[in-house]
Design a protein around this motif. Sequence first.
Motif, mmCIF file in Angstrom:
data_model
loop_
_atom_site.group_PDB
_atom_site.id
_atom_site.type_symbol
_atom_site.label_atom_id
_atom_site.label_comp_id
_atom_site.label_asym_id
_atom_site.label_seq_id
_atom_site.Cartn_x
_atom_site.Cartn_y
_atom_site.Cartn_z
ATOM 1 N N PHE A 147 6.466 -1.451 -10.738
ATOM 2 C CA PHE A 147 5.690 -2.664 -10.994
ATOM 3 C C PHE A 147 6.459 -3.899 -10.532
ATOM 4 N N ILE A 148 7.769 -3.907 -10.800
ATOM 5 C CA ILE A 148 8.584 -5.050 -10.385
ATOM 6 C C ILE A 148 8.605 -5.162 -8.856
ATOM 7 N N PHE A 149 8.749 -4.012 -8.193
ATOM 8 C CA PHE A 149 8.687 -4.031 -6.722
ATOM 9 C C PHE A 149 7.368 -4.620 -6.232
ATOM 10 N N ILE A 150 6.286 -4.150 -6.838
ATOM 11 C CA ILE A 150 4.955 -4.603 -6.407
ATOM 12 C C ILE A 150 4.790 -6.102 -6.641
ATOM 13 N N MET A 151 5.280 -6.574 -7.806
ATOM 14 C CA MET A 151 5.174 -8.001 -8.087
ATOM 15 C C MET A 151 5.972 -8.807 -7.072
ATOM 16 N N ALA A 152 7.156 -8.301 -6.712
ATOM 17 C CA ALA A 152 7.965 -8.993 -5.711
ATOM 18 C C ALA A 152 7.214 -9.053 -4.385
ATOM 19 N N ILE A 153 6.564 -7.932 -4.025
ATOM 20 C CA ILE A 153 5.818 -7.904 -2.771
ATOM 21 C C ILE A 153 4.666 -8.896 -2.814
ATOM 22 N N ASN A 154 3.957 -8.930 -3.963
ATOM 23 C CA ASN A 154 2.869 -9.899 -4.123
ATOM 24 C C ASN A 154 3.366 -11.323 -3.928
ATOM 25 N N LEU A 155 4.526 -11.600 -4.524
ATOM 26 C CA LEU A 155 5.105 -12.936 -4.440
ATOM 27 C C LEU A 155 5.394 -13.281 -2.978
ATOM 28 N N ILE A 156 6.023 -12.334 -2.264
ATOM 29 C CA ILE A 156 6.335 -12.557 -0.856
ATOM 30 C C ILE A 156 5.052 -12.804 -0.069
ATOM 31 N N LEU A 157 4.034 -11.978 -0.371
ATOM 32 C CA LEU A 157 2.749 -12.110 0.321
ATOM 33 C C LEU A 157 2.189 -13.514 0.133
ATOM 34 N N ARG A 167 0.827 -1.210 0.000
ATOM 35 C CA ARG A 167 0.000 0.000 0.000
ATOM 36 C C ARG A 167 0.858 1.256 0.000
ATOM 37 N N ALA A 168 1.874 1.257 0.871
ATOM 38 C CA ALA A 168 2.670 2.471 1.057
ATOM 39 C C ALA A 168 3.497 2.764 -0.189
ATOM 40 N N ILE A 169 4.059 1.738 -0.791
ATOM 41 C CA ILE A 169 4.941 1.968 -1.934
ATOM 42 C C ILE A 169 4.143 2.392 -3.157
ATOM 43 N N GLU A 172 -7.181 -17.228 -9.518
ATOM 44 C CA GLU A 172 -7.249 -16.521 -8.240
ATOM 45 C C GLU A 172 -5.979 -15.715 -7.989
ATOM 46 N N LEU A 173 -4.857 -16.304 -8.382
ATOM 47 C CA LEU A 173 -3.579 -15.603 -8.228
ATOM 48 C C LEU A 173 -3.563 -14.337 -9.075
ATOM 49 N N ALA A 174 -4.090 -14.451 -10.303
ATOM 50 C CA ALA A 174 -4.144 -13.283 -11.187
ATOM 51 C C ALA A 174 -5.013 -12.193 -10.559
ATOM 52 N N ALA A 175 -6.159 -12.608 -9.995
ATOM 53 C CA ALA A 175 -7.054 -11.622 -9.382
ATOM 54 C C ALA A 175 -6.373 -10.952 -8.191
ATOM 55 N N GLU A 176 -5.649 -11.761 -7.383
ATOM 56 C CA GLU A 176 -4.924 -11.177 -6.245
ATOM 57 C C GLU A 176 -3.872 -10.192 -6.730
ATOM 58 N N THR A 177 -3.176 -10.574 -7.798
ATOM 59 C CA THR A 177 -2.155 -9.684 -8.347
ATOM 60 C C THR A 177 -2.776 -8.366 -8.773
ATOM 61 N N SER A 223 -5.406 -6.966 -7.640
ATOM 62 C CA SER A 223 -5.831 -6.124 -6.522
ATOM 63 C C SER A 223 -4.632 -5.521 -5.793
ATOM 64 N N GLY A 224 -3.416 -6.037 -6.066
ATOM 65 C CA GLY A 224 -2.248 -5.473 -5.404
ATOM 66 C C GLY A 224 -1.558 -4.372 -6.206
ATOM 67 N N ILE A 225 -1.945 -4.236 -7.475
ATOM 68 C CA ILE A 225 -1.282 -3.228 -8.328
ATOM 69 C C ILE A 225 -1.772 -1.833 -7.945
ATOM 70 N N PRO A 226 -0.856 -0.895 -7.695
ATOM 71 C CA PRO A 226 -1.282 0.444 -7.280
ATOM 72 C C PRO A 226 -1.982 1.205 -8.405
ATOM 73 N N SER A 227 -2.819 2.145 -8.000
ATOM 74 C CA SER A 227 -3.675 2.781 -8.999
ATOM 75 C C SER A 227 -2.900 3.645 -9.985
ATOM 76 N N ILE A 228 -1.743 4.141 -9.585
ATOM 77 C CA ILE A 228 -0.985 4.965 -10.532
ATOM 78 C C ILE A 228 -0.525 4.127 -11.726
ATOM 79 N N ILE A 229 -0.238 2.853 -11.461
ATOM 80 C CA ILE A 229 0.148 1.960 -12.562
ATOM 81 C C ILE A 229 -1.047 1.688 -13.466
ATOM 82 N N TYR A 230 -2.223 1.518 -12.843
ATOM 83 C CA TYR A 230 -3.430 1.375 -13.663
ATOM 84 C C TYR A 230 -3.622 2.598 -14.540
#
Lengths: 305, 289
Positions: A286-296, A231-233, B108-113, B115-122
């Motif tokens: 995006f790469i940072f976020i994907m890494a975080i998702n992976l860790i999560l 969220r923060a990043i 499900e993994l794709a959907a989780e991904t 929901s984790g992408i920040p809105s500025i990237i969207y």
Amino acid sequence: MQSKTISTVHIRQKPARTNSFADFFEKFAHIVFSVCGFIAVGFVVVITVFLVVSGVPAIREIGFAEFLFGTKWMPTGDFPEFGTMPFILTSFYGTFGAILIGVPLGILCAVFLTKTAGKRISGVVSSAVNLMAGIPSVVYGLVGMIVIVPAVREIFGLPDGANLFSAILVLAVMILPSVISVSETALKAVPKEYEEASLALGATSTETVFKVTIPAAKSGILAAVVLGVGRAIGEAMAVMMVSGNVANMPKIFGSVRFLTTAVASEMSYSSGLHNKALFSIALVLFIFIMAINLILNLVVKRGKK
Amino acid sequence: MNDERVSKSRKAKGFILRSLVYFSAAVICLLLAGIIFYILKRGLPHISWDFLSGKPSLLDGTVGILPNLLNTLYIIIMTLIVVLPLGVGAAVYLNEYAKNKKVVRIIELAAETLSGIPSIIYGLVGMLIFVQFCSLGTSLLAGALTLVIMTLPTIIRTTQESLKTVPESYREGSLGLGAGKWYMIRTAVLPSAIDGIVTGCILSVGRIVGESAALLFTAGMASEILTPAQAVSEGGAGSTLTVSMYMYAKERGDFDTAFAIAAILLILTLVINISAKLAARLLKKGKGK
């Protein structure tokens, strides 16, 4: 299992009663639903492809090391420099600071909600937390801009209060709801027997919470922390309004620019390589976020085991 | 607690920890109360009928947010029209059709991904895909389509959770009476999952109302009143409440207007939160549970 037998019976009877149109319709529905099902996967692929395709050329042109480790960002000068180290470090420090403040506060509040408070009070507090999660980020930014920035300026005697510290405070507040709700779920999932055993051994209820329940819920709480990091990043608008938005190397009381705000603030007027470099910054984010998702995912999976 | 067998130092430690717990809960509540109170105090005095029903004009010196209110509404409607069938369809596929566990896990993994992408990237990707690649231009339509990707995971998740609670006997009964799978889903399964679908819609509306970064580069910053026909056309650009609030605060330094919009956003958030709760409760009752 029962449903399966019934459905096979039904299929066996089907040719006698239904026409080919109904058959076609069933197949059509199946195909449509499958397409819907895979559309989320499709979106992830498309987003990745678009970001890579538009982000890689500028990194190539600038040079990988120069782009990642350069400490100067001067995209519009006669000799433009595209070092993103200031943004990366700022995002890193900002996130770290927000976690440092927000996570302990959030976990303690989750303890309050699950273990200490009565039903009615915890109901009130958790709807407050829900409301907090729903408040738009620009509203947090506005309050930060009008309240926190002047306050920081006054308290620390600075010429300008729009700096990394203010951004950390705003981010800490903004990650609270997700930290609280995930750690709340984690604390609730701890089996009652653990706590009962601890109480029976003579520990006080507070000792039980901090020495038994929280350690038992640690993978869930870790998930809350990782979510908070994400969220923060990724936060852009609120941070843009309170961080001063100057591409300096991060200093706690200096104006800074995050990865997100670099993209958001320069996109509208950039052109050429500058514009392409912004997409590269987005790719880094995006790469940072994907890494975080992976860790999560790893953390949650390990928690389930 | 007042047991003699508990030593003083343990008592002291317990007391400190307990105070910390109460302290943090109090801090969070006070923070929220402070934010709400401050925004309403600064915003409410500037809200009037003229403010709600007018449009900003430098010539007349008027400030109004009708265009932004309308744009927000247009975007909500357009997004929901597209995302609802997609999200509900995906949830139905996951819960009713998909047999392969791996496939379900990947989706499900794709959907989780997502929901984790920040809105500025969207915002950026929406600009690349819809504004430039699909050449829709900066428009409400491009903004709405961007938000479709963003809200999809929410709709999938809530619908799926609700589908999981539909009793297996409904499906067996329907199939046993000779219904086809699609007929069963349409008449027996989906109506019983309506609570999840409605909750998903309300949550998505909340997300759309609060979204700004994703719309900045896709839906534009204009504040002209658009007719519904203009809103769905290619050039129909406009800012929603949040984006216009950002513009007022950051670009123009007009904090009175910004706080007035913030107060409206706050009230909307409150309404959305309450209706999500009510909808979940009422529709669950209707389910007969």
